[in-house]
Design a protein around this motif. Sequence first.
Motif, mmCIF file in Angstrom:
data_model
loop_
_atom_site.group_PDB
_atom_site.id
_atom_site.type_symbol
_atom_site.label_atom_id
_atom_site.label_comp_id
_atom_site.label_asym_id
_atom_site.label_seq_id
_atom_site.Cartn_x
_atom_site.Cartn_y
_atom_site.Cartn_z
ATOM 1 N N UNK A 114 -3.082 -8.910 15.773
ATOM 2 C CA UNK A 114 -1.963 -9.816 16.044
ATOM 3 C C UNK A 114 -1.032 -9.180 17.053
ATOM 4 N N UNK A 115 -0.722 -9.916 18.112
ATOM 5 C CA UNK A 115 -0.025 -9.252 19.205
ATOM 6 C C UNK A 115 1.486 -9.420 19.177
ATOM 7 N N UNK A 116 2.017 -10.364 18.434
ATOM 8 C CA UNK A 116 3.444 -10.622 18.599
ATOM 9 C C UNK A 116 4.293 -10.379 17.367
ATOM 10 N N UNK A 117 3.705 -10.559 16.178
ATOM 11 C CA UNK A 117 4.561 -10.427 14.991
ATOM 12 C C UNK A 117 4.699 -8.958 14.590
ATOM 13 N N UNK A 118 5.949 -8.571 14.331
ATOM 14 C CA UNK A 118 6.252 -7.207 13.911
ATOM 15 C C UNK A 118 5.592 -6.936 12.557
ATOM 16 N N UNK A 119 4.673 -5.977 12.528
ATOM 17 C CA UNK A 119 3.949 -5.706 11.283
ATOM 18 C C UNK A 119 4.871 -5.286 10.163
ATOM 19 N N UNK A 120 5.937 -4.559 10.507
ATOM 20 C CA UNK A 120 6.789 -4.059 9.428
ATOM 21 C C UNK A 120 7.552 -5.206 8.777
ATOM 22 N N UNK A 121 7.446 -6.384 9.360
ATOM 23 C CA UNK A 121 8.151 -7.529 8.777
ATOM 24 C C UNK A 121 7.194 -8.523 8.110
ATOM 25 N N UNK A 122 5.881 -8.197 8.111
ATOM 26 C CA UNK A 122 4.904 -9.071 7.480
ATOM 27 C C UNK A 122 5.031 -8.977 5.969
ATOM 28 N N UNK A 123 5.267 -10.093 5.297
ATOM 29 C CA UNK A 123 5.453 -10.039 3.852
ATOM 30 C C UNK A 123 4.217 -9.491 3.142
ATOM 31 N N UNK A 124 3.031 -9.991 3.527
ATOM 32 C CA UNK A 124 1.845 -9.539 2.774
ATOM 33 C C UNK A 124 1.505 -8.076 3.068
ATOM 34 N N UNK A 125 1.836 -7.611 4.269
ATOM 35 C CA UNK A 125 1.598 -6.195 4.551
ATOM 36 C C UNK A 125 2.540 -5.329 3.723
ATOM 37 N N UNK A 126 3.800 -5.745 3.660
ATOM 38 C CA UNK A 126 4.768 -4.971 2.882
ATOM 39 C C UNK A 126 4.383 -4.943 1.414
ATOM 40 N N UNK A 127 3.909 -6.103 0.959
ATOM 41 C CA UNK A 127 3.506 -6.180 -0.446
ATOM 42 C C UNK A 127 2.334 -5.229 -0.698
ATOM 43 N N UNK A 128 1.367 -5.233 0.216
ATOM 44 C CA UNK A 128 0.195 -4.376 0.066
ATOM 45 C C UNK A 128 0.618 -2.899 0.060
ATOM 46 N N UNK A 129 1.534 -2.540 0.956
ATOM 47 C CA UNK A 129 1.993 -1.152 1.023
ATOM 48 C C UNK A 129 2.610 -0.751 -0.321
ATOM 49 N N UNK A 130 3.461 -1.623 -0.837
ATOM 50 C CA UNK A 130 4.107 -1.295 -2.110
ATOM 51 C C UNK A 130 3.091 -1.142 -3.239
ATOM 52 N N UNK A 131 2.141 -2.079 -3.273
ATOM 53 C CA UNK A 131 1.107 -2.021 -4.320
ATOM 54 C C UNK A 131 0.349 -0.698 -4.275
ATOM 55 N N UNK A 132 -0.114 -0.371 -3.088
ATOM 56 C CA UNK A 132 -0.939 0.830 -2.945
ATOM 57 C C UNK A 132 -0.104 2.066 -3.243
ATOM 58 N N UNK A 133 1.129 2.058 -2.748
ATOM 59 C CA UNK A 133 1.992 3.216 -2.992
ATOM 60 C C UNK A 133 2.128 3.454 -4.481
ATOM 61 N N UNK A 134 2.258 2.367 -5.212
ATOM 62 C CA UNK A 134 2.382 2.500 -6.650
ATOM 63 C C UNK A 134 1.081 3.030 -7.243
ATOM 64 N N UNK A 135 -0.035 2.458 -6.758
ATOM 65 C CA UNK A 135 -1.340 2.858 -7.285
ATOM 66 C C UNK A 135 -1.608 4.348 -7.091
ATOM 67 N N UNK A 136 -1.183 4.892 -5.960
ATOM 68 C CA UNK A 136 -1.469 6.302 -5.688
ATOM 69 C C UNK A 136 -0.231 7.171 -5.866
ATOM 70 N N UNK A 137 0.759 6.638 -6.545
ATOM 71 C CA UNK A 137 1.968 7.396 -6.922
ATOM 72 C C UNK A 137 2.733 7.936 -5.719
ATOM 73 N N UNK A 138 2.884 7.124 -4.671
ATOM 74 C CA UNK A 138 3.591 7.610 -3.490
ATOM 75 C C UNK A 138 4.834 6.773 -3.184
ATOM 76 N N UNK A 139 5.324 6.007 -4.193
ATOM 77 C CA UNK A 139 6.464 5.112 -3.925
ATOM 78 C C UNK A 139 7.640 5.851 -3.312
ATOM 79 N N UNK A 140 7.854 7.073 -3.766
ATOM 80 C CA UNK A 140 9.070 7.767 -3.331
ATOM 81 C C UNK A 140 8.887 8.582 -2.051
ATOM 82 N N UNK A 141 7.642 8.684 -1.619
ATOM 83 C CA UNK A 141 7.392 9.524 -0.442
ATOM 84 C C UNK A 141 7.118 8.703 0.819
ATOM 85 N N UNK A 142 7.308 7.393 0.734
ATOM 86 C CA UNK A 142 6.827 6.524 1.803
ATOM 87 C C UNK A 142 7.326 6.893 3.195
#
Lengths: 252, 387, 288, 329
Positions: A114-142
């Motif tokens: 995707x060439x135009x939308x800011x990835x850091x503002x994608x809701x599903x990407x942010x959700x995925x990051x949070x999920x995975x961070x939780x799964x691998x215990x990295x919520x606080x180190x992001x």
Amino acid sequence: MVTTMLEVKSLSKDFGGLQVIHDLSLSVTPGERRVILGPNGAGKTTLFHLLAGTLKPSNGEIFLDGQPISTYDAVKRARLGIARSYQKNNLFETLTIRENLMLAAAAALGKSTHMFKDTSKHADIRQRIDEIAEQVFLEDQLDQTVATASYGNRRQLEVGLALATRPKLLLMDEPTSGVGPNMIDRFHRLLEQLPRDITVLIIEHDMDLAFGVADLITVLNFGEKVFEGTPTDTRGNATVRDIYLGTGGDHA
Amino acid sequence: MKNIATKLALVTGLCLNLGFTMISTASAETKVGLLLPYTGTYASLGNAITEGFELAIEEAGRTEEFTIVIEDTEMKPPVGLAKARKLVYQDEVDVIAGVVSSGVLGAMRDFIHQSQVPLIVANAGNNLATGENCSPYIVRVSFSNGQINRPMGTWLSENGVKTIYTLAPDYAAGHQMIDAFTEAFTAAGGEVIGSEFTPFGQTKDFGPYLTNAQASGADGIFVFYAGGEAINFVKQYGSFNIKTPLYGSGFLTSPLYVEAEGDAAIGVRASLHYIPTLDTAENKAFIKAFQAKYNTMPSEYAVQGYDAALALMAAVDNGGVDRATLASQLPHVSYVGPRGPLEIDPATNNIVQNIYIYDTVMENGALTQKIIDTVPAVRDDVAGCQM
Amino acid sequence: MDLSFWILQFLNAMQYSMLLFLLSIGLTVIFGLLHFVNLAHASLYMMGAYIGISVAAMTGSFWAAFFLAPMFVTLIGAVLYFTLIDRMRTAGPMNQVLVTFGLIFVFLDLVRMGWGDIALGLDGPASLSGTTRLLGVDYPAYRLFIIALGLGVMATMWLVLARTQIGAMIRASVENTNMAAALGINVSKLFFLVFCFGCALAGLAGVAAAPILSATTTMGITILIPTLIVVVIGGLGSLEGAIVGSVIIGFMETFGAVMIPSFSAVLTYALLAVVLIWRPQGLIPARG
Amino acid sequence: MFYQTKLRSITLIAALIFLACYASFGSYFAREIVVEIIILAILAISLDLCAGFGGMVSLCHGAMMGVAAYGFAIMSAKLGWPLFPSALIGLFAAVVFSGLVGWVTSRTNGIFFIMATLAFGQMAYTFFFKSRWLGGDDGFGGISRFDLSMIGLETNDSLVFTYIGLVILLLAYGLTAIVMRSGFGRTLSGIHVNEDRMKALGVNTAAHRAKAMAFSGFIAGLAGIIAAQHTLYISPELLIWTTSGEALIVVILGGLGTLVGPIIGAILLVLMKHEISNYTDYWHAFIGLVLIFTVLAGGRGVFGQIEYWFNKLTQKHQSTTKPHGDDHA
């Protein structure tokens, strides 16, 4: 109906005459946790390379979910749902943990072109990051840069990157290599909490972890399958004890 | 650069001018922009033309009368155009002189034509500039690519050379030079039996081409090369001990490079619009003055700069005081200069001049030029030029 | 086109190949050992030519220039080594390319200040001024000398690398710098020596080329590209690659000029593109 | 990875205002200088996109710009097409050319990539240099500027043209910044940092790099269209590899991987060049020394260095793509 997630038929790999994998067949059912054991040089990592497509087999066939994938390159296999974590950290060193996960999530969600939308503002990407961070215990180190993160956190991220693509088949190459007992515990929990729609192949040297999570164990020696069975059967098997525990008893 | 001090003085002078004497435009002074390359491959040409130009003004004792603004074109067309615009709009010069490369001239042409600021071309030989793309504001006192080479084509054919093999660098000027030669040579009954264009700026070894040319069996080889390529070519021609005689555009054995070429240049026959050994009073005086000031022999480039200044002064003397009057006077200039009688052809605004055919010879242990023939008053055809 | 024509062209190709070899071998050895992309190598070549011309003018002897110019150039190289090259060794290829690209500009203007903008020539030695009969053709003796010089340097390097202790050290260091250091080789001293040797070869190429090619301020930049192409086609850091690359480019440019002149300007670029697509590491990649 | 930080926004705006003021209040030649800066800055932004974010140090950016300029000039001046469609065709030609180069060079890295792009750029240069229909090395003129009289702009006025150039510079920056923040841009940075892992995540890195080159070609093409309309004349000089080299110097001088840096670098280089050439013909050496000094001082470039100090000062840990000098050769 497909009853196997991964089917390997008489797979061989030689490097200039040196047989690293020889006539290996495997069958892994969906949702299974399969541990690959074997002494150093047994061909475990080579097997992962062959499965992930970073090496081409000399012989044999690989099927994922019933689909022949032997001729596909690593990129295509990754897109079909094979993810891999590495024995030696293979991360985006100069980026933060969040950015690492963002890249993996974007790739998995088909947003990396995707060439135009800011990835850091994608809701599903942010959700995925949070999920995975939780799964691998990295919520606080992001927001820590990988290069400055602790070794344990980097091992966690190594798995996190693979998980972030929501794979069908996850190949984990010694996720706990080089970490202390506390950390091994974490990985144990992590593996137990993984949803069952992910099929997992693990190369593992920590026996407690291996025996604790495995549904079935495959033992390799000199590139050949020498044993396959449940953890209990494996524990009691004399051959395994000889070739593996006998030589590799001083596991990490 | 030897005249760096002069330049510095000029630049500072200019700054002061801009700062404090902006009203001086109405005075009798003529402001002239000198637009030449001082960096890059053609830097030596730019310097030679500047030397000639400055000498002429000094000699005439008219340094007070002319304000010179110097700009470096770097041999890049866009830079040349930008600097031309600067000279016209910011420095508000009355006339521009210079321009070495045809590319820079091409880039400037439309701008000059539209802004109606007279331009005295002191080198760039592109035929089109006084042909198809001619302009009443562009006057050329140097040469056109065709002008130098046509006489040689006719002359060679008349002097018993029946077949020729040509070589030149593969760029626009190279093609124009060779085309003009070929046309004249063929018209006079000769035959060009082979022709090759060498990659410009890349060719270091002419051996393969020389071997080819020799193998063609032609009576002679006619080439156009200039600068470093000319030195390489002549030296390599010499080292191969090639029996086929070498002819060329006079830039090949220009006095600027002939020393570097050494003995290999002996016997090379070429045509050019100026030869330092011309036996005329004007030339002798010029050489004496040039040597006195710069302690070196003038080249054809220095003469072009010298003549650009002479033409400018003549136009001023005939009543040129501003852009418009200078532009109308310049095409009617005629005088006798170091290279002989000169006039501007009002039909094309190109110079009409003698072309000299000369040998390079060894005399008293030094290489020098010996004129063997003079083709007087060579005038370009009005090739599509409409003023 | 009879046989003698092709023999002449073959010799032309050899001569050009050997000139490219003298330049590219220095560049590639420096890369192979120091992992340093030294674009200023071409400037040292130019310095070799200009210094050679000055020495010849002062002493009146080509041979004095031939021997002294490489020495002066080595001296310049040594200064460069201690001021820039050594501290840029671990800075990554990108920074090395940039710094040495900057050096090209500096050398360009140094030459313009010292020798002016006008192209200069250098007379070859009188003893090699004529032509020599070889394989049934008359060929310029000086060009034969260049061919012999190239082959001589090639053979000497081969012998040194294969037979001598320092050769063994260089080979070991090219293959594995850490291992070499562990074996007790004084790697930094070796690096310096090899760098100086590379510079000397660049200077030698410059002064040897001057009688055939004139010395101009742009000669460094114009030779840089063909030299880089030779090295990249052959395989960066590979000695055999430099030999193969120079011969391929030398022959292709010569015979391209003879047979398909209208394409000769793009021939080398096309070859470079093809090689890089087909074998991105060059034809004979260095081991190391 | 790219973030449009406040410091970057402020610097960008300050630079644009400075250029606008310099053009408005300076002498006539100041406008020429500003347009020169604009062209170089856009080209450098395009190169920064490749080199700074994708690790692809290209020496064919001049050619990319030149292909667009020639495409535009051929269509409009030689074939008599209207100007806007001609410009689109020029841009399209640059995109196709850059995409093709990107595609065939996508397997090469480091110095090999540099050399491969050099080869393709020089081939394009030689093509135009040898094309007699297009005037060969002399090039050709007869190019016109966009007719914007319907919105009341006289493009032949040098000041108006300069302002339009500044707007296009802002657009080029904005577009590049948006793309560098997108999944595409971030993935490009990811490929630069670790191409293998990116492949393992299922990204076709070769295609991605080729697309990045194509996009870069679009931005470089904008510079080419301005260049052609500025001089109203075109010659192969635009395509020669030293043009790309100059753009690279600008990127390094300003700050690799910052997008704002190239604009600062272009301002510095062009002003420096004009100032110094007033005093000496030997300004090449000066530029060379500045380049050497920039690299020795840490290679962050002027803006990169300021950003580095600023980040240290504010202690706010912001991940910025620092210059990576570690491309594998």
